[in-house]
Design an enzyme around this catalytic site. Structure first.
Site, mmCIF file in Angstrom:
data_model
loop_
_atom_site.group_PDB
_atom_site.id
_atom_site.type_symbol
_atom_site.label_atom_id
_atom_site.label_comp_id
_atom_site.label_asym_id
_atom_site.label_seq_id
_atom_site.Cartn_x
_atom_site.Cartn_y
_atom_site.Cartn_z
ATOM 1 N N THR A 16 0.809 -1.209 0.000
ATOM 2 C CA THR A 16 0.000 0.000 0.000
ATOM 3 C C THR A 16 0.847 1.266 0.000
ATOM 4 O O THR A 16 0.438 2.303 -0.525
ATOM 5 C CB THR A 16 -0.939 -0.009 1.220
ATOM 6 O OG1 THR A 16 -1.821 -1.119 1.080
ATOM 7 C CG2 THR A 16 -1.762 1.252 1.332
ATOM 8 N N THR A 96 1.796 -4.337 4.304
ATOM 9 C CA THR A 96 1.679 -4.560 5.748
ATOM 10 C C THR A 96 1.102 -5.929 6.099
ATOM 11 O O THR A 96 1.282 -6.396 7.216
ATOM 12 C CB THR A 96 0.792 -3.476 6.397
ATOM 13 O OG1 THR A 96 -0.506 -3.524 5.804
ATOM 14 C CG2 THR A 96 1.404 -2.099 6.235
ATOM 15 N N ASP A 97 0.417 -6.573 5.129
ATOM 16 C CA ASP A 97 -0.269 -7.837 5.472
ATOM 17 C C ASP A 97 0.697 -8.899 5.977
ATOM 18 O O ASP A 97 0.362 -9.674 6.881
ATOM 19 C CB ASP A 97 -1.021 -8.387 4.245
ATOM 20 C CG ASP A 97 -2.238 -7.544 3.892
ATOM 21 O OD1 ASP A 97 -2.547 -6.602 4.643
ATOM 22 O OD2 ASP A 97 -2.864 -7.831 2.854
HETATM 23 N N1 ASP Z 1 -2.552 -5.813 0.894
HETATM 24 C C1 ASP Z 1 -1.522 -4.846 1.170
HETATM 25 C C2 ASP Z 1 -0.195 -5.566 1.286
HETATM 26 O O1 ASP Z 1 0.071 -6.201 2.251
HETATM 27 C C3 ASP Z 1 -1.840 -4.066 2.377
HETATM 28 C C4 ASP Z 1 -0.828 -3.062 2.794
HETATM 29 O O2 ASP Z 1 0.238 -2.908 2.254
HETATM 30 O O3 ASP Z 1 -1.125 -2.344 3.770
HETATM 31 O O4 ASP Z 1 0.587 -5.483 0.397
#
Ligand code: ASP
Length: 336
Positions: A16, A96-97
């Site tokens: 993200t 973040t996942d």
């Molecule tokens: N789906 C995204 C990822 O993990 C979410 C994020 O980056 O916050 O790449």
């Protein structure tokens, strides 16, 4: 006399933080991994004033799409950077996942000799109040702090700094999504600089590492599956996992790692056949202690201690790749 700026390696991998949306009010509907590393850096001009930055983009994906081959690619790059005299610190931007898993993976297979910070964002780069630029600046500050040289990978999000075992994404959308699974962050950011609650390298000395067992990184990792204990669980899943080549099964148990009797029976047979069966818990915090709620000695199980199922899976995978057996694997879990 002119002092050269420290060398900072920035590895951008997507997520993200590199997301792009159609309008600034869009925080959820966006294209992840769309913004290249140079543009991420351009949004944080202060970094180039503090370091000689080498920016690379090993891949650009949403981190839910990671395969273990991505981890191995990243680990190889970090290991090379550890021995490159031109690099003093490293930052990885990441979705973040699965950021906490990548940090945990790198902690196990890379030497802890230079600062390494992972960061990301909960809002895409185009959003009002995007959190990515400040997170990236904070991560660079951590990576330029020589006190972190022996700390292993640190997760830097929303002005807080977490060790790789403790970092935990605990909210699906908020900018304060990350918490320490047990307790508090190891440090916090203020005015762009890290302030440590504990000596950054101190906790790392207590955590196990497998780095010296991997002179070369493996080309592939052994299969380890996660199985959720649940009402009416189909115990045939255990045989199916074994038939697919699982060398380890991590159970996301209920409560203190509890497992229903029929599933316990199937797992006991798997353990007797040589599969490493690890008992973890789906509960958000706390440990699964050996022998509590299940007789691990009698069943041939390993207790995951303080590691949640997804990190227990990684530790089991890498321990198997390093050629360790059940007792040695249990000893690793006991160190968290
Ligand atoms: N789906 C995204 C990822 O993990 C979410 C994020 O980056 O916050 O790449």
């Amino acid at each position: 006399m002119h002092t050269p700026l420290p060398g900072l390696l920035l590895l951008a991998t997507g997520g993200t933080i590199a997301g792009e949306a159609a309008s600034p009010d869009r925080t959820q509907g966006y294209t992840p991994a769309a913004v290249p590393v140079e543009r991420l850096l351009d949004a944080v001009p202060g970094i180039r004033q503090r370091a000689q930055v080498r920016a690379e983009q090993p891949y650009a994906i949403g981190s839910q799409h990671l395969a273990s081959s991505h981890w191995l690619t990243l680990a190889a790059r970090i290991r090379a950077a550890q021995s490159d005299p031109a690099i003093d610190g490293m930052v990885i931007t990441h979705g973040t996942d699965t950021m906490e898993e990548t940090a945990f993976f790198l902690d196990l297979v890379c030497a802890r000799t230079k600062p390494l910070a992972l960061t990301g964002a909960m809002r895409p780069s185009t959003a009002l109040g995007a959190d990515g630029p400040m997170n990236l600046y904070a991560a660079a500050s951590v990576a330029l702090d020589r006190r972190c040289a022996q700390a292993g990978p640190l997760v830097v999000m929303n002005d807080q700094i977490f060790t790789p075992d403790q970092a935990c994404k605990a909210h699906t959308t908020r900018t304060d999504a990350f918490v320490a699974r047990e307790g508090m962050p190891i440090g916090v950011m203020a005015d762009g600089m890290p302030h440590w609650r504990q000596e950054p390298g101190g906790l790392a000395r207590m955590r196990p590492t497998l780095a010296e067992r991997f002179h070369d990184l493996p080309a592939h990792l052994p299969r380890v599956d996660i199985l959720a204990q649940q009402v009416d669980v189909d115990v045939g899943i255990v045989d199916w996992m074994l038939s697919r080549g699982a060398r380890g099964i991590v159970v996301a148990g209920t409560g203190h790692g509890s497992i229903a009797d029929p599933l316990q029976g199937a797992l006991q047979r798997a353990a007797a056949a040589g599969c490493i069966v690890v008992r973890a818990s789906r509960v958000a915090a706390g440990a699964v202690h050996r022998g509590a709620s299940v007789d691990d000695d009698a069943q041939g199980f390993v207790a995951a201690g303080f590691l949640p199922p997804h990190k227990a899976r990684l530790l089991t995978t890498l321990a198997l790749a390093a050629g360790l057996g059940r007792d040695a694997i249990q000893a690793l879990f006991a160190q968290y």
